[in-house]
Design an enzyme around this catalytic site. Structure first.
Site, PDB file in Angstrom:
ATOM      1  N   GLU A 119      50.229  43.482   9.338  1.00 38.70           N
ATOM      2  CA  GLU A 119      50.980  43.157  10.551  1.00 38.70           C
ATOM      3  C   GLU A 119      51.935  41.993  10.300  1.00 38.70           C
ATOM      4  OE1 GLU A 119      48.363  42.658  13.907  1.00 38.70           O
ATOM      5  OE2 GLU A 119      47.375  44.582  13.550  1.00 38.70           O
ATOM      6  N   GLU A 186      55.124  49.324  16.991  1.00 35.98           N
ATOM      7  CA  GLU A 186      54.111  49.616  18.023  1.00 35.98           C
ATOM      8  C   GLU A 186      54.593  49.077  19.366  1.00 35.98           C
ATOM      9  OE1 GLU A 186      50.028  48.650  17.149  1.00 35.98           O
ATOM     10  OE2 GLU A 186      49.405  49.059  19.217  1.00 35.98           O
TER      11      GLU A 186
HETATM   12  O1  KIV Z   1      44.456  49.867  13.333  1.00 39.27           O
HETATM   13  C1  KIV Z   1      45.213  50.723  13.789  1.00 39.27           C
HETATM   14  O2  KIV Z   1      44.834  51.836  14.127  1.00 39.27           O
HETATM   15  C2  KIV Z   1      46.610  50.333  13.982  1.00 39.27           C
HETATM   16  C3  KIV Z   1      47.389  51.105  14.968  1.00 39.27           C
HETATM   17  C4  KIV Z   1      47.084  50.634  16.346  1.00 39.27           C
HETATM   18  C5  KIV Z   1      48.818  50.984  14.712  1.00 39.27           C
HETATM   19  O3  KIV Z   1      47.047  49.401  13.389  1.00 39.27           O
END
Ligand code: KIV
Length: 296
Positions: A119, A186
């Site tokens: 992220e 997202e």
């Molecule tokens: O962990 C996950 O499934 C994600 C999605 C929400 C994008 O990062």
């Protein structure tokens, strides 16, 4: 079932070039990963969302590297063809670039993944560069980033004002500049996603980011109706497995209570001559024999 083929990054780029949207779903275990792989879905994310949808935590923060690696191993065993991405959990890449490269390497070496996702945009660019330099494909994740939802003030759509829209555009470019093969948006307005896709040379994926992206990701528990706590607006539920499972469980319970289960076909037999010898032993020891007529 589609013809199976091991998915590679060049193949994903071919799909982008042809304008064919890439399908991407999360999976966390062997049986579901097998079904996803057999369906021909090109990519699997072993998401840190497992913390919520598998373990029942209220956020993604508690899941650890070791837990994620075990989920990746199970998914890889079930999905030999899909492009499997391991999701770097909270604190696995924020502490230092060295530990980020090491942990990303564990996803490849121990988890059998084809790449990793983390992220952040510009703020993690140097980390992404170092992981890419180690030969590991990286997808960035910007917009609503659940690991930093406390900083974002909750689970909110991002890029709704000029300042945050421009930040997202710059974040996507920063990830491209340091060698990420893709970026996941997202909860981003469709127009902002479209601007990012049109100005990117890398793969642009969306989850709640509209239709003008190169690929769509959803969480499998959401599309199968298996996560009852919360369903985001961007989800389409294709089946309600919770209610199908609830029906099956209540039928099983009632059949156990009424002795309709197990039936003869679920039971095993002992040869008559062996049973006779057991009964002789029971008589000798003054023990109780089996009830009559309860076996085939
Ligand atoms: O962990 C996950 O499934 C994600 C999605 C929400 C994008 O990062």
């Amino acid at each position: 079932m589609n013809e199976q083929k091991r998915i590679t990054i060049p193949y994903l780029y071919e799909l982008k070039k042809k304008g064919e949207p890439i399908s991407w779903l999360t999976a966390y275990d062997f049986p579901i990963a097998s079904l996803v792989d057999q369906s021909g879905i090109e990519m699997i994310l072993v998401g840190d969302s497992a913390s919520m949808v598998v373990y029942g935590n209220s956020s993604t923060l508690p899941i650890t590297m070791d837990m994620m690696i075990e989920h990746c191993r199970a998914v890889r065993r079930g999905a030999p063809n899909a492009f499997v991405i391991g999701d770097m959990p909270f604190l696995s890449y924020q502490v230092s670039i060295e530990s980020a490269v090491y942990n990303a390497g564990r996803f490849m070496k121990e988890g059998g993944c084809d790449g990793i996702k983390l992220e952040g945009g510009a703020r993690v660019a140097e980390t992404v560069r170092a992981i890419v330099n180690a030969g590991i494909p990286v997808a960035g994740h910007i917009g609503l980033t659940p690991q930093s939802s406390a900083m974002l003030g909750g689970f909110k759509v991002q890029g709704k004002d000029v300042h945050s829209a421009i930040s997202l555009i710059e974040d996507a470019k920063a990830l491209e500049n340091v060698g990420a093969f893709g970026v996941l948006l997202e909860c981003v307005p469709t127009k902002v996603s479209s601007i990012i896709r049109k100005n990117s040379n890398i793969l642009v994926f969306g989850i709640g980011a509209g239709d003008d992206v190169d690929g769509q990701l959803l969480i499998i528990h959401d599309i199968l109706g298996l996560y009852q706590c919360f369903t985001p607006k961007f989800v389409r539920q294709y089946v309600n497995l919770s209610s199908i499972i609830a029906d099956a469980l209540s039928k099983y319970r009632s059949e156990v209570k009424t002795r309709q289960f197990p039936a003869r076909e679920h039971s095993f037999t002992i040869p008559a001559e062996e049973l006779k010898k057991v009964e002789e032993y029971l008589a000798l020891k003054k023990l109780v024999p089996a009830k009559a007529g309860n076996e085939a």
